[in-house]
Enzyme design. Structure first.
Site, PDB file in Angstrom:
ATOM      1  N   HIS A 109     -47.170 -30.055 -49.586  1.00 28.35           N
ATOM      2  CA  HIS A 109     -46.631 -31.065 -48.664  1.00 28.35           C
ATOM      3  C   HIS A 109     -47.147 -30.876 -47.243  1.00 28.35           C
ATOM      4  CE1 HIS A 109     -43.005 -31.779 -51.569  1.00 28.35           C
ATOM      5  NE2 HIS A 109     -44.096 -32.366 -51.979  1.00 28.35           N
ATOM      6  N   CYS A 137     -56.109 -35.912 -37.497  1.00 25.47           N
ATOM      7  CA  CYS A 137     -56.569 -37.065 -36.704  1.00 25.47           C
ATOM      8  C   CYS A 137     -56.766 -38.277 -37.606  1.00 25.47           C
ATOM      9  CB  CYS A 137     -57.878 -36.736 -35.985  1.00 25.47           C
ATOM     10  SG  CYS A 137     -58.484 -38.125 -35.002  1.00 25.47           S
ATOM     11  N   GLY A 151     -35.793 -21.280 -54.767  1.00 25.67           N
ATOM     12  CA  GLY A 151     -35.245 -21.905 -53.570  1.00 25.67           C
ATOM     13  C   GLY A 151     -35.545 -23.373 -53.427  1.00 25.67           C
ATOM     14  N   SER A 165     -34.170 -27.461 -54.726  1.00 28.34           N
ATOM     15  CA  SER A 165     -33.077 -28.232 -55.341  1.00 28.34           C
ATOM     16  C   SER A 165     -33.572 -29.116 -56.476  1.00 28.34           C
ATOM     17  CB  SER A 165     -32.434 -29.125 -54.276  1.00 28.34           C
ATOM     18  OG  SER A 165     -33.419 -30.022 -53.751  1.00 28.34           O
ATOM     19  N   GLU A 179     -27.974 -21.555 -56.250  1.00 25.77           N
ATOM     20  CA  GLU A 179     -27.078 -22.271 -57.173  1.00 25.77           C
ATOM     21  C   GLU A 179     -27.940 -23.055 -58.145  1.00 25.77           C
ATOM     22  OE1 GLU A 179     -27.062 -25.599 -53.712  1.00 25.77           O
ATOM     23  OE2 GLU A 179     -25.131 -24.768 -54.350  1.00 25.77           O
TER      24      GLU A 179
END
Ligand code: BV8
Length: 240
Positions: free
Chosen positions: A115, A123, A181, A183, A209
């Site tokens: 990403h 530019c 780490g 989601s 989680e």
């Protein structure tokens, strides 16, 4: 773990959370403060470039004040000692993997920013990406062509992530896919575990989680990355 040679690791904002970098969805994460569609899309940049440039100037400055944590450092240790193939695909636009020592001196980097990165300016006139550590809000000139047409070198929603072919090629050769780490809310990254599963590659989730894609993983360990990742790296290196 005996016959594992090639490992693909996907990391997300959760691996940098303990370094004090906001995650996207966690309480107080970036989304609450800024609606995604307001700042991380080409449409938003066309509509209100100042808002978008301020947003990234703020984050670019912030990451340069943060330090690596034991999770980044453990992956750098794995990178240094693993003689099989290893590709760390990060969704993060911070440079903490590199600062922890991953990929230094290798002909082909083993950290891939799918990403983009905060520390480049891109530019839109000459298409050159230049290392950048300061602000863009004051429309500085492109170091290459002089045009005042710089944008953050990050992949916005609706834009194609970087090096997708290299990522899918590494997944095809992988003996293990590990997700750390994240989601599992943003595609195509959130789809890698399904891709791995379809290829018969064993999958492991290390996350605070259960993620949205947790059910797809063969094994899931939940807790802070700073504890889970060094422990897992020790296991892998001791099995090598
Ligand atoms: C695209 C850069 C076309 C900018 C980012 C299929 C279905 C539905 C939607 C789509 C789809 N395909 C495409 C879409 C649209 C869209 C999308 O996915 N939308 C979502 C919102 C539904 N995707 C796109 O637009 C992508 N482009 O599709 O192009 C294409 C694609 C392929 C092939 C052909 C064409 C582009 C998406 C990239 C956007 N740019 N970032 C910037 O940073 O500003 S995305 C950004 O958000 C991050 O990079 C990351 O990817 C995502 C955030 O997710 P996480 O990193 O996981 O962070 P999050 O806060 O959500 O979660 C943190 C996790 O860590 C939590 O689970 C938490 O429990 C855990 N955690 C917290 N603390 C800790 C911890 N774990 C361990 N230890 C801790 N201490």
């Amino acid at each position: 773990m005996t016959d594992i040679r090639n490992i693909v690791i996907l990391t997300g904002a959760g691996i940098s959370a303990e370094s004090g970098i906001d995650t996207f969805r966690d309480a107080g994460g970036l989304w609450e403060q800024h609606k995604v569609e307001d700042v991380a899309t080409p449409e938003a940049f066309a509509r209100d470039p100042d808002l978008v440039l301020r947003f990234y100037d703020m984050r670019r400055e912030a990451i340069q004040t943060k330090q690596t944590n034991p999770a980044h450092e453990a992956l750098a240790r794995l990178d240094e000692h693993w003689d099989g193939d290893l590709l760390i695909v990060t969704q993060n636009v911070d440079d903490l993997h590199e600062r922890a020592g991953s990929q230094i001196g290798l002909e082909e980097t083993r950290v891939l920013h799918m990403h983009g990165t905060h520390l480049n300016a891109w530019c839109t006139a000459c298409d050159v990406r230049s290392p950048w550590r300061t602000t863009l809000i004051d429309r500085p000139a492109c170091p290459e062509c002089g045009e005042r047409a710089l944008r953050p070198d990050v992949v916005w929603f609706g834009e194609m992530p970087y090096e997708m072919e290299r990522i899918y090629a590494a997944l095809r050769e992988a003996d293990l896919f590990v997700s750390i780490g994240t989601s599992g809310a943003v595609y195509p990254a959130a789809g890698f575990v399904q891709e791995a599963k379809a290829l018969g590659v064993p999958t492991l989730e290390l996350n605070l989680e259960p993620s949205q894609g947790s059910a797809w993983f063969d094994e899931a360990r939940h807790g802070p990355a700073s504890a889970l990742v060094p422990q897992w790296v020790d296991e892998v290196l001791s099995s090598d």
